[in-house]
Design a protein around this motif. Structure first.
Motif, PDB file in Angstrom:
ATOM      1  N   ALA A 274      37.805  34.967  37.638  1.00  0.00           N
ATOM      2  CA  ALA A 274      38.649  35.743  36.732  1.00  0.00           C
ATOM      3  C   ALA A 274      39.785  34.869  36.252  1.00  0.00           C
ATOM      4  O   ALA A 274      40.424  34.165  37.037  1.00  0.00           O
ATOM      5  N   ASP A 275      40.015  34.888  34.914  1.00  0.00           N
ATOM      6  CA  ASP A 275      41.136  34.117  34.373  1.00  0.00           C
ATOM      7  C   ASP A 275      41.635  34.801  33.109  1.00  0.00           C
ATOM      8  O   ASP A 275      40.849  35.261  32.272  1.00  0.00           O
ATOM      9  N   ALA A 276      42.950  34.823  32.990  1.00  0.00           N
ATOM     10  CA  ALA A 276      43.569  35.582  31.911  1.00  0.00           C
ATOM     11  C   ALA A 276      43.320  34.970  30.540  1.00  0.00           C
ATOM     12  O   ALA A 276      43.562  35.596  29.514  1.00  0.00           O
ATOM     13  N   PHE A 277      42.847  33.748  30.501  1.00  0.00           N
ATOM     14  CA  PHE A 277      42.585  33.122  29.201  1.00  0.00           C
ATOM     15  C   PHE A 277      41.507  33.874  28.418  1.00  0.00           C
ATOM     16  O   PHE A 277      41.532  33.949  27.198  1.00  0.00           O
ATOM     17  N   VAL A 278      40.571  34.450  29.173  1.00  0.00           N
ATOM     18  CA  VAL A 278      39.427  35.088  28.515  1.00  0.00           C
ATOM     19  C   VAL A 278      39.882  36.314  27.729  1.00  0.00           C
ATOM     20  O   VAL A 278      40.633  37.136  28.228  1.00  0.00           O
ATOM     21  N   ASP A 279      39.406  36.394  26.501  1.00  0.00           N
ATOM     22  CA  ASP A 279      39.723  37.545  25.668  1.00  0.00           C
ATOM     23  C   ASP A 279      38.602  38.569  25.820  1.00  0.00           C
ATOM     24  O   ASP A 279      37.479  38.341  25.373  1.00  0.00           O
ATOM     25  N   PRO A 280      38.886  39.698  26.444  1.00  0.00           N
ATOM     26  CA  PRO A 280      37.832  40.682  26.710  1.00  0.00           C
ATOM     27  C   PRO A 280      37.221  41.225  25.412  1.00  0.00           C
ATOM     28  O   PRO A 280      36.098  41.706  25.395  1.00  0.00           O
ATOM     29  N   GLU A 281      38.000  41.139  24.346  1.00  0.00           N
ATOM     30  CA  GLU A 281      37.543  41.702  23.081  1.00  0.00           C
ATOM     31  C   GLU A 281      36.563  40.786  22.360  1.00  0.00           C
ATOM     32  O   GLU A 281      35.834  41.215  21.479  1.00  0.00           O
ATOM     33  N   PHE A 282      36.632  39.525  22.650  1.00  0.00           N
ATOM     34  CA  PHE A 282      35.808  38.584  21.898  1.00  0.00           C
ATOM     35  C   PHE A 282      34.409  38.477  22.504  1.00  0.00           C
ATOM     36  O   PHE A 282      34.244  38.299  23.700  1.00  0.00           O
ATOM     37  N   GLY A 283      33.407  38.543  21.666  1.00  0.00           N
ATOM     38  CA  GLY A 283      32.023  38.400  22.122  1.00  0.00           C
ATOM     39  C   GLY A 283      31.732  39.384  23.233  1.00  0.00           C
ATOM     40  O   GLY A 283      32.081  40.557  23.164  1.00  0.00           O
TER      41      GLY A 283
ATOM     42  N   ALA B 119      18.868  37.482  43.236  1.00  0.00           N
ATOM     43  CA  ALA B 119      18.404  38.833  43.566  1.00  0.00           C
ATOM     44  C   ALA B 119      19.488  39.681  44.213  1.00  0.00           C
ATOM     45  O   ALA B 119      19.667  40.854  43.885  1.00  0.00           O
ATOM     46  N   GLU B 120      20.285  39.055  45.092  1.00  0.00           N
ATOM     47  CA  GLU B 120      21.253  39.859  45.841  1.00  0.00           C
ATOM     48  C   GLU B 120      22.378  40.400  44.966  1.00  0.00           C
ATOM     49  O   GLU B 120      23.116  41.291  45.368  1.00  0.00           O
ATOM     50  N   ALA B 121      22.513  39.842  43.760  1.00  0.00           N
ATOM     51  CA  ALA B 121      23.593  40.329  42.900  1.00  0.00           C
ATOM     52  C   ALA B 121      23.134  41.440  41.960  1.00  0.00           C
ATOM     53  O   ALA B 121      23.900  41.917  41.125  1.00  0.00           O
ATOM     54  N   ALA B 122      21.889  41.813  42.100  1.00  0.00           N
ATOM     55  CA  ALA B 122      21.326  42.790  41.165  1.00  0.00           C
ATOM     56  C   ALA B 122      22.135  44.079  41.110  1.00  0.00           C
ATOM     57  O   ALA B 122      22.404  44.619  40.043  1.00  0.00           O
ATOM     58  N   GLY B 123      22.551  44.526  42.269  1.00  0.00           N
ATOM     59  CA  GLY B 123      23.303  45.785  42.328  1.00  0.00           C
ATOM     60  C   GLY B 123      24.589  45.701  41.528  1.00  0.00           C
ATOM     61  O   GLY B 123      24.888  46.572  40.706  1.00  0.00           O
ATOM     62  N   ALA B 124      25.328  44.643  41.775  1.00  0.00           N
ATOM     63  CA  ALA B 124      26.611  44.465  41.084  1.00  0.00           C
ATOM     64  C   ALA B 124      26.391  44.353  39.582  1.00  0.00           C
ATOM     65  O   ALA B 124      27.155  44.891  38.783  1.00  0.00           O
ATOM     66  N   ALA B 125      25.323  43.640  39.221  1.00  0.00           N
ATOM     67  CA  ALA B 125      25.036  43.455  37.800  1.00  0.00           C
ATOM     68  C   ALA B 125      24.737  44.794  37.150  1.00  0.00           C
ATOM     69  O   ALA B 125      25.234  45.082  36.049  1.00  0.00           O
ATOM     70  N   ALA B 126      23.951  45.588  37.810  1.00  0.00           N
ATOM     71  CA  ALA B 126      23.605  46.891  37.264  1.00  0.00           C
ATOM     72  C   ALA B 126      24.845  47.738  37.074  1.00  0.00           C
ATOM     73  O   ALA B 126      25.030  48.421  36.071  1.00  0.00           O
ATOM     74  N   LYS B 127      25.734  47.634  38.048  1.00  0.00           N
ATOM     75  CA  LYS B 127      26.976  48.407  37.975  1.00  0.00           C
ATOM     76  C   LYS B 127      27.808  47.954  36.766  1.00  0.00           C
ATOM     77  O   LYS B 127      28.340  48.778  36.015  1.00  0.00           O
ATOM     78  N   ALA B 128      27.865  46.635  36.592  1.00  0.00           N
ATOM     79  CA  ALA B 128      28.632  46.099  35.469  1.00  0.00           C
ATOM     80  C   ALA B 128      28.025  46.563  34.147  1.00  0.00           C
ATOM     81  O   ALA B 128      28.738  46.886  33.195  1.00  0.00           O
TER      82      ALA B 128
ATOM     83  N   ASP C  35      39.465  43.076  33.178  1.00  0.00           N
ATOM     84  CA  ASP C  35      38.285  43.637  32.518  1.00  0.00           C
ATOM     85  C   ASP C  35      37.460  44.430  33.535  1.00  0.00           C
ATOM     86  O   ASP C  35      36.704  43.865  34.327  1.00  0.00           O
ATOM     87  N   ASP C  36      37.606  45.740  33.479  1.00  0.00           N
ATOM     88  CA  ASP C  36      36.981  46.603  34.498  1.00  0.00           C
ATOM     89  C   ASP C  36      35.467  46.480  34.515  1.00  0.00           C
ATOM     90  O   ASP C  36      34.832  46.662  35.544  1.00  0.00           O
ATOM     91  N   ARG C  37      34.908  46.160  33.380  1.00  0.00           N
ATOM     92  CA  ARG C  37      33.441  46.113  33.297  1.00  0.00           C
ATOM     93  C   ARG C  37      32.880  45.080  34.275  1.00  0.00           C
ATOM     94  O   ARG C  37      31.856  45.304  34.912  1.00  0.00           O
ATOM     95  N   TYR C  38      33.574  43.943  34.345  1.00  0.00           N
ATOM     96  CA  TYR C  38      32.981  42.842  35.103  1.00  0.00           C
ATOM     97  C   TYR C  38      33.597  42.643  36.478  1.00  0.00           C
ATOM     98  O   TYR C  38      33.228  41.719  37.199  1.00  0.00           O
ATOM     99  N   ARG C  39      34.565  43.508  36.785  1.00  0.00           N
ATOM    100  CA  ARG C  39      35.279  43.273  38.044  1.00  0.00           C
ATOM    101  C   ARG C  39      34.355  43.112  39.255  1.00  0.00           C
ATOM    102  O   ARG C  39      34.572  42.217  40.070  1.00  0.00           O
ATOM    103  N   PRO C  40      33.313  43.913  39.346  1.00  0.00           N
ATOM    104  CA  PRO C  40      32.441  43.797  40.534  1.00  0.00           C
ATOM    105  C   PRO C  40      31.749  42.441  40.629  1.00  0.00           C
ATOM    106  O   PRO C  40      31.270  42.058  41.702  1.00  0.00           O
TER     107      PRO C  40
ATOM    108  N   GLU D 281      26.402  49.304  33.653  1.00  0.00           N
ATOM    109  CA  GLU D 281      26.768  50.712  33.499  1.00  0.00           C
ATOM    110  C   GLU D 281      28.204  50.874  33.005  1.00  0.00           C
ATOM    111  O   GLU D 281      28.503  51.749  32.208  1.00  0.00           O
ATOM    112  N   ALA D 282      29.053  49.953  33.512  1.00  0.00           N
ATOM    113  CA  ALA D 282      30.465  50.029  33.120  1.00  0.00           C
ATOM    114  C   ALA D 282      30.675  49.574  31.677  1.00  0.00           C
ATOM    115  O   ALA D 282      31.808  49.511  31.202  1.00  0.00           O
ATOM    116  N   GLY D 283      29.589  49.230  31.036  1.00  0.00           N
ATOM    117  CA  GLY D 283      29.725  48.840  29.629  1.00  0.00           C
ATOM    118  C   GLY D 283      29.748  47.352  29.400  1.00  0.00           C
ATOM    119  O   GLY D 283      30.077  46.901  28.309  1.00  0.00           O
ATOM    120  N   GLY D 284      29.436  46.588  30.405  1.00  0.00           N
ATOM    121  CA  GLY D 284      29.435  45.134  30.243  1.00  0.00           C
ATOM    122  C   GLY D 284      28.276  44.663  29.396  1.00  0.00           C
ATOM    123  O   GLY D 284      27.149  44.558  29.852  1.00  0.00           O
TER     124      GLY D 284
END
Length: 921
Positions: free
Chosen positions: A286-295, A213-222, A262-267, A224-227
């Motif tokens: 956060a890890d650079a291996f992840v490809d922000p474009e994939f999936g 529940a406490e992460a709801a705010g951050a999730a909503a923000k993400a 990846d700005d979308r998920y930074r929060p 909105e950022a297009g996540g």
RNA sequence: GGGCGCUUAGCUCAGUUGGUUCAGAGCACCUGCCUUACAAGCAGGGGGUCACAGGUUCGAAUCCUGUAGCGCCCACCA
């Protein structure tokens, strides 16, 4: 051995006996003294050791035929040719075979225990291990059998141990926890090369992990950022979505990762989500291996069961949680409901449970490659475990340089690049295998309280070197089979001892193998060669193709499309087998053989061997028993045909030598075929027949016999590496010219080199003209139905003076032809009715037909045929003139019709012309 | 996703640095022959717009570009 020259070639009757005799004679053996003291230039091939449990298949047939051709050729060239045979203990493969046997008895290897099991494998190997070597002998492999080696024999084990210890001491062998490929059936680690990817249609499942529940705010923000990964359920709870092809691994997830930029998920980074079904909470990292474009740009992280995830965990500090047993079932780390379930069953259950919880976001078909065990084809599981590795980068350097500077050359050359790329991106080699059959790792662990020393030693230690304790426990694992194979080029010569063999025979020269094991074996041999011997183990690598069936599928046991080389040998002989595969062996091409029709698949070889047999019989019979003069004594009596065949012999020898130097076996076979069949059998033998029937002592006859013996001897030498059996059988029966030394055996007879003394362009040109004349006459006769028995008169006009005088000079040859062809050469008088053709040199051949054929009937026949064609043509033209046809019929059909019409017209015109000739009277 | 290779006669494949000698071989097919070495043979013959489209050149199966189809190797994309 059949001593008669039977009418028919019977390979079974001669091959085995010839082979046994050659071995007894020592044709295939070589001692190091021949090189060290005898000054022979060595030529060494070490065999790619077949698995000790293997039976010969066509791949071996091809591979070893090629090696044998090279060895036999170099041996005849006078090199110190040595081919070292042997077998590989083939860890997993062999262990599997014996385990399957045990299974039939209702036992497992654990019932027997390690020692008894090993004994069992040894006795199995001792019983059946010689099979494949005997089969190699049956196809004529001229290995030095006194030198047969086995990768697990004591001497070679010493080499393996020495290498392990050296690398360990050098810090190039280490032990560590890594994700390795694990075969849940073989229960062992596999190297990357042993895990074969198979492209499969799988499913990509999307799973939802709920936010607290406490992460709801951050999730909503993400969101909105297009996540796209973030969503909100009907109950208002926020969740993220990750995807996987192996849903059961979610039970081992210890985190979710996003790209740091990846700005979308930074929060979200630093927060946690609830891992479904487990009651666990896992962090988002956060890890650079992840490809922000994939999936969705979010990845579930399962460190214990995915190599990348493992790397992520190392960088981010995520927990590592192994959820699988060695057998591939879920272990005790997972909730009760899943414990003990096989991985694939667990996959279904996880999906079912997620669906129930509303956390399954569907799936979709997904093509991806799944690694399979190269031995048993079980789906390999990436699994965290402690294994031994070799640090490869330092070893790769000289091996890479060797390729770049050409010290080691590849045929075909394109493999050079593949080889270099693999070395450039080399990864460490996992060398431990959880098997019992193989070289045991020479490492002991001290179990004494507080000691824990690790001992790696050449000799089994009695006590701990650190604490003196005696509670030593040996590492249970064995080494990867290739860990002994990569030493093969020098271990077979007694390394690490300083032996004469090593001095004489290392480095070797040519490696013949399949591209499949370029990395497994070839590259590693080069590395070991440099590391332990200071130089590459060979200078050329010939990579031949794969043997496939008529449909182009790889021959394999499971497809049942294989050809048993032994069956081929039984039916058609080893020579036929060899010739056939060689004729198909181009550089870089696969070999196609129809397993359902051996008769036609091996026809080229069978026909060739048979022709050789017959031509040989004829030659031997025609030459007879009387003394034969050496060639140089009859040089004044040579016929043009003699000069021609000697010239052709020289250029064929030269061409074959150059072909062999470049591994162009197809080309070599073609040259041999063209010379033997085309020149020798079809023309030369026919041309000397008459002379051979002459009076004893007649100069022309003696010259013919001398040339025939010489040419036949050299021909057999040239053919011997390709078809060793028939050639040797015949060669042994050649009457030898007086005063000329006879080589001890064909296998050791000098290889014919180019002989400029006998090269005679004039003779070749004149023969070519002659052949054209004969062919043309035959063709004309055939065309006009002049029977083969009938003598015909020929008129030759328009000849260049040069050609005419050459022809006059070669009157004898023409008379010979006349006998063969039943031709008669007359002078041009009235030309009358006949057929004519113009040769390339301008000579017109005129064949008078009057009296030979019934001209009236011939005219009638032609007239009828012309009318028939004309009718066809009219029909066709009518069709083409029909607009309905040309506009409506498919383009292809119309085109075809046009072609048909053109053909009809051509043929009609041709025949009309012919008819004109006949009417020219 | 990256790299490499292949596409020539019904089938399997040759065709070296572009040029009379390049359009070939084997098998298959058609025709005629059991000619005292060989019918597992001999002789003769049919059959190919050299994948497709452009380009370079006096000239291209051969060199360049693109397209299509097939194959192989490598790769950590969930």
């Amino acid at each position: 051995m059949a001593d008669e020259l039977e009418t028919r070639l019977n390979p079974q009757a001669i091959e085995a006996a010839l082979y046994a005799r050659a071995r007894e004679r020592g044709d295939f053996s070589l001692s190091p003294d021949a090189v060290l003291d005898g000054g022979k230039d060595p030529y060494v091939i070490v065999i790619p050791p077949p698995n000790v449990t293997a039976v010969l298949h066509m791949g071996h047939g091809l591979n070893n035929t090629v090696q044998d051709v090279l060895i036999r050729w170099r041996r005849m060239q006078g090199r110190g040719a040595l081919w070292v045979p042997g077998t590989d203990h083939a860890g997993i493969a062999t262990q599997n075979v014996v385990e399957r046997q045990l299974q039939k008895e209702g036992k497992s290897r654990f019932d027997l225990g390690r020692e008894a099991f090993e004994k069992r494998v040894w006795s199995f190997v001792e019983e059946t291990g010689g099979t494949i070597l005997e089969q190699l002998q049956a196809i004529g492999a001229s290995c030095d059998w006194e030198r047969t080696r086995f990768t697990l024999e004591p001497e070679l084990s010493t080499a393996v141990r020495e290498v392990f210890v050296r690398l360990y001491e050098k810090g190039l062998i280490y032990r560590g926890e890594y994700i390795i490929n694990w075969c849940p059936r073989c229960l062992t680690a596999l190297s990357n090369e042993e895990a074969e990817p198979v492209e499969l249609e799988g499913r990509l499942s999307h799973l939802r992990y709920a936010f607290p529940a406490e992460a709801a705010g951050a999730a909503a923000k993400a969101r909105e950022a297009g996540g796209e990964a973030i969503g909100q359920g009907e109950d208002g709870r926020w969740f993220l979505t990750v995807s996987t092809t192996r849903p059961e691994t979610m039970l081992g997830d210890t985190g979710v990762a996003v790209h740091p930029d990846d700005d979308r998920y930074r929060p979200l980074v630093g927060l946690s989500v609830e891992l479904p079904l487990t009651g666990r909470t896992i962090p988002i990292v956060a890890d650079a291996f992840v490809d922000p474009e994939f999936g969705t740009g979010m990845v579930k992280v399962t460190p214990a069961h995915d190599p990348n995830d493992f790397e992520i965990s190392r960088r981010t500090g995520l927990e590592v949680l192994n959820v699988l047993t060695p057998e591939g079932a879920m272990n005790d780390e997972v909730p009760d409901a899943f414990r003990g379930l096989d991985r694939f069953e667990a996959r279904r259950q996880v999906i079912r449970k997620l669906k129930e919880a509303g956390l399954f976001a569907g799936d979709e078909p997904h093509r991806h490659s799944v690694p399979h065990c190269y031995r048993c084809e079980t789906v390999v599981e990436p699994r965290l475990s402690e294994q031994w590795f070799v640090r490869m980068a330092p070893l790769a350097e000289p091996a890479l340089a060797a390729s770049r500077d050409g010290t080691v050359a590849f045929y075909p050359e394109r493999w050079k690049k593949t080889y270099e790329e693999w070395l450039e991106n080399i990864r460490d080699w996992c060398i431990s295998r959880q098997l019992w059959w193989g070289h045991r790792i020479p490492v002991w662990y001290c179990r004494a309280e507080g000691c824990g020393d690790v001992i790696c030693a050449r000799v089994d230690p009695e006590e701990c070197l650190a604490c003196g304790g005696r509670e030593l426990e040996r590492d249970p694992d064995v080494l990867d089979t290739w860990f002994s194979s990569w030493l093969w080029p020098f271990s077979v010569f007694g390394w690490p001892g300083k032996t004469d063999d090593l001095k004489a025979f290392y480095p070797g020269h040519t490696l013949v193998t399949a591209p499949e094991i370029l990395f497994f074996w070839v590259a590693r041999m080069v590395m070991a060669g440099y590391e332990f011997m200071g130089e590459a183990p060979f200078d050329s690598v010939f990579l031949h193709g794969t043997v496939r069936d008529a449909q182009g599928r790889k021959m394999s046991k499971s497809l049942g499309n294989g050809i048993d080389p032994m069956e081929v040998v039984d039916q058609y002989g080893a020579d036929a087998l060899r010739y056939t595969v060689l004729s198909l062996c181009g550089v870089g091409t696969d070999i196609h053989l129809d397993h359902e029709d051996l008769d036609s698949a091996f026809a080229p070889g069978r026909n060739f061997a048979n022709k050789l047999w017959n031509a040989g019989r004829f030659t031997l019979m025609s030459v007879g028993d009387g003394p034969v003069r050496p060639l140089h004594e009859v040089s004044d009596f040579l016929d043009p045909a003699d000069r021609w065949i000697l010239s052709r012999l020289s250029s064929t020898a030269d061409g074959m030598t150059r072909g062999l130097e470049r591994f162009r076996f197809h080309e070599v076979v073609e040259l041999a075929h063209h010379f033997f069949r085309g020149d020798f059998a079809d023309w030369y033998l026919e041309l000397v027949k008459g002379r051979l029937r002459g009076e004893e002592g007649d100069a022309s006859r003696e010259a013919a016999r001398a040339v025939l013996v010489h040419v036949f001897d050299r021909t057999l030498r040239l053919l011997h590496p390709l078809v060793p059996f028939v050639t040797e059988f015949l060669w042994d029966r050649i009457p030898w010219p007086e005063g000329v030394e006879r080589p001890e055996s064909l296998a050791r007879a000098p290889w014919p080199e180019r002989d400029p003394e006998y090269e005679d362009a004039g003779a070749e040109r004149s023969m070519a003209g002659f052949q054209e004349l004969v062919t043309t006459v035959r063709s004309l006769r055939k065309e006009y139905g002049v029977g083969e028995g009938a003598k015909v008169e020929l008129v030759l006009t328009g000849m260049a003076d040069e050609a005419r005088s050459a022809m006059e000079r070669d009157a004898g040859r023409l008379r010979a032809l006349a006998r063969v062809e039943g031709l008669f050469f007359g002078t041009a008088e009235g030309r009358g009715v006949g057929a004519s053709a113009v040769l390339l040199d301008g000579t017109e051949v005129f064949l008078p037909l009057a009296g030979l054929v019934d001209l009236d009937r011939e005219r009638e026949r032609l007239q009828k045929e012309i009318e028939r064609l004309d009718g066809q043509l009219r029909g066709s033209e009518q069709k083409l003139g029909n607009e309905g046809f040309t506009s409506r019929a498919p383009e292809e059909v119309v085109q075809k019709e046009r072609e048909k019409a053109a053909t009809f017209r051509d043929q009609r015109d041709k025949l009309s012309e012919k008819l004109q000739t006949l009417r020219a009277e």
